[in-house]
Design an enzyme around this catalytic site. Sequence first.
Site, PDB file in Angstrom:
ATOM      1  N   ASP A  44       0.839  -1.277  -0.171  1.00 34.61           N
ATOM      2  CA  ASP A  44       0.106  -0.094   0.040  1.00 34.61           C
ATOM      3  C   ASP A  44       0.861   1.242   0.071  1.00 34.61           C
ATOM      4  O   ASP A  44       1.430   1.586   0.732  1.00 34.61           O
ATOM      5  CB  ASP A  44      -0.888   0.140   1.358  1.00 34.61           C
ATOM      6  CG  ASP A  44      -2.060   1.093   1.267  1.00 34.61           C
ATOM      7  OD1 ASP A  44      -2.889   1.341   0.838  1.00 34.61           O
ATOM      8  OD2 ASP A  44      -1.281   2.344   1.602  1.00 34.61           O
ATOM      9  N   TYR A  49       2.934   9.839  -0.287  1.00 34.40           N
ATOM     10  CA  TYR A  49       3.945   9.151   0.487  1.00 34.40           C
ATOM     11  C   TYR A  49       5.336   9.505  -0.343  1.00 34.40           C
ATOM     12  O   TYR A  49       6.400   9.448   0.415  1.00 34.40           O
ATOM     13  CB  TYR A  49       3.951   7.706   0.682  1.00 34.40           C
ATOM     14  CG  TYR A  49       2.692   7.107   1.207  1.00 34.40           C
ATOM     15  CD1 TYR A  49       1.707   8.126   1.931  1.00 34.40           C
ATOM     16  CD2 TYR A  49       2.305   5.839   1.106  1.00 34.40           C
ATOM     17  CE1 TYR A  49       0.809   7.819   2.475  1.00 34.40           C
ATOM     18  CE2 TYR A  49       1.057   5.578   1.895  1.00 34.40           C
ATOM     19  CZ  TYR A  49       0.335   6.369   2.656  1.00 34.40           C
ATOM     20  OH  TYR A  49      -0.871   5.901   3.401  1.00 34.40           O
ATOM     21  N   LYS A  74      -2.924   5.759  -4.040  1.00 37.31           N
ATOM     22  CA  LYS A  74      -4.121   6.830  -3.823  1.00 37.31           C
ATOM     23  C   LYS A  74      -3.945   8.159  -4.676  1.00 37.31           C
ATOM     24  O   LYS A  74      -2.810   8.633  -4.338  1.00 37.31           O
ATOM     25  CB  LYS A  74      -4.304   6.990  -2.252  1.00 37.31           C
ATOM     26  CG  LYS A  74      -4.064   5.864  -1.479  1.00 37.31           C
ATOM     27  CD  LYS A  74      -4.277   5.854  -0.135  1.00 37.31           C
ATOM     28  CE  LYS A  74      -3.719   4.606   0.721  1.00 37.31           C
ATOM     29  NZ  LYS A  74      -2.384   4.626   1.304  1.00 37.31           N
TER      30      LYS A  74
END
Length: 261
Positions: A44, A49, A74
């Site tokens: 994930d 990030y 995401k």
Amino acid sequence: MYVKKLNTGTTIPAIGFGTWQLAEGVEAREAVKNAIHSGYRLIDTAAIYGNEISVGDSVCNSGVSRGALFVTTKLGRGDLGYKTARLAFETSLHKLGVGYIDLYLIHWPGTDPRARKDSWRALGEIYKTGKAKAIGVSNYEISHLKEAASYSDIMPAVNQIEFHPYNYQQQKELLEYCNEHGIVVEAYSPLARGEILEEPVVKKISTSHRKSEAQVVLRWALQHNTVPIPKSGNPDRIKQNIDVFDFELNEREMELIDSIK
Ligand code: A2P
């Protein structure tokens, strides 16, 4: 690997590896390499990030076939909107270099209903192209999920939320709602960023099962029908966190952990 069914008809591994705060470069690369080597199949990440290139590198060089791995990324908060979402997806896909994304999530609902709606339309189209095998949301509350259901016939496959014993009482209703509507709940920060491991109740249960505190809390999350995605940069802890399928917490133990404040 244990799996859960998604509303798309495909499956998601029952536990995943979170990469939040693993820096692009050797840190993220090594951690993801260790995770896949230890048996994780769900990795994930998120645009925000800043480690998609390294995560993708390790996925591609893992020696495990692409089809056996499940990659999530995401849509960042700043990219909510139709065009921005389409573009952000392509950027993530390019950085990851993994061919397709298994699960693409709206990272945060934000404050603008129009932007949420436009983003969801974009994700629906991406899903139809097959470049994302499933789409979902993160940090959505019940009201956001109801709103999405009011304008789209594609329901999120997943809602990824912060979920650990400290916020269980607040998240219970949302978890129930997701369960009733076939939305898989992924639990991020399942170890409450490590804090929960100091709780006496957790320590006691861990001693009686001869499992670590982290394993007990991850088992608790699994038994609440969530997919936990613990994060660690340490090879031994990475390995330990996936070794949670050989014991079970009883009802009393579950209740004791449920009521930690
Ligand atoms: P580290 O990366 O040094 O292992 P969460 O997933 O809830 O955000 O928690 C992540 C935090 O918990 C990190 O600080 C991580 O530190 C720590 N952690 C992860 N797994 C374990 C474990 N098995 N035992 C102790 N601490 C852990």
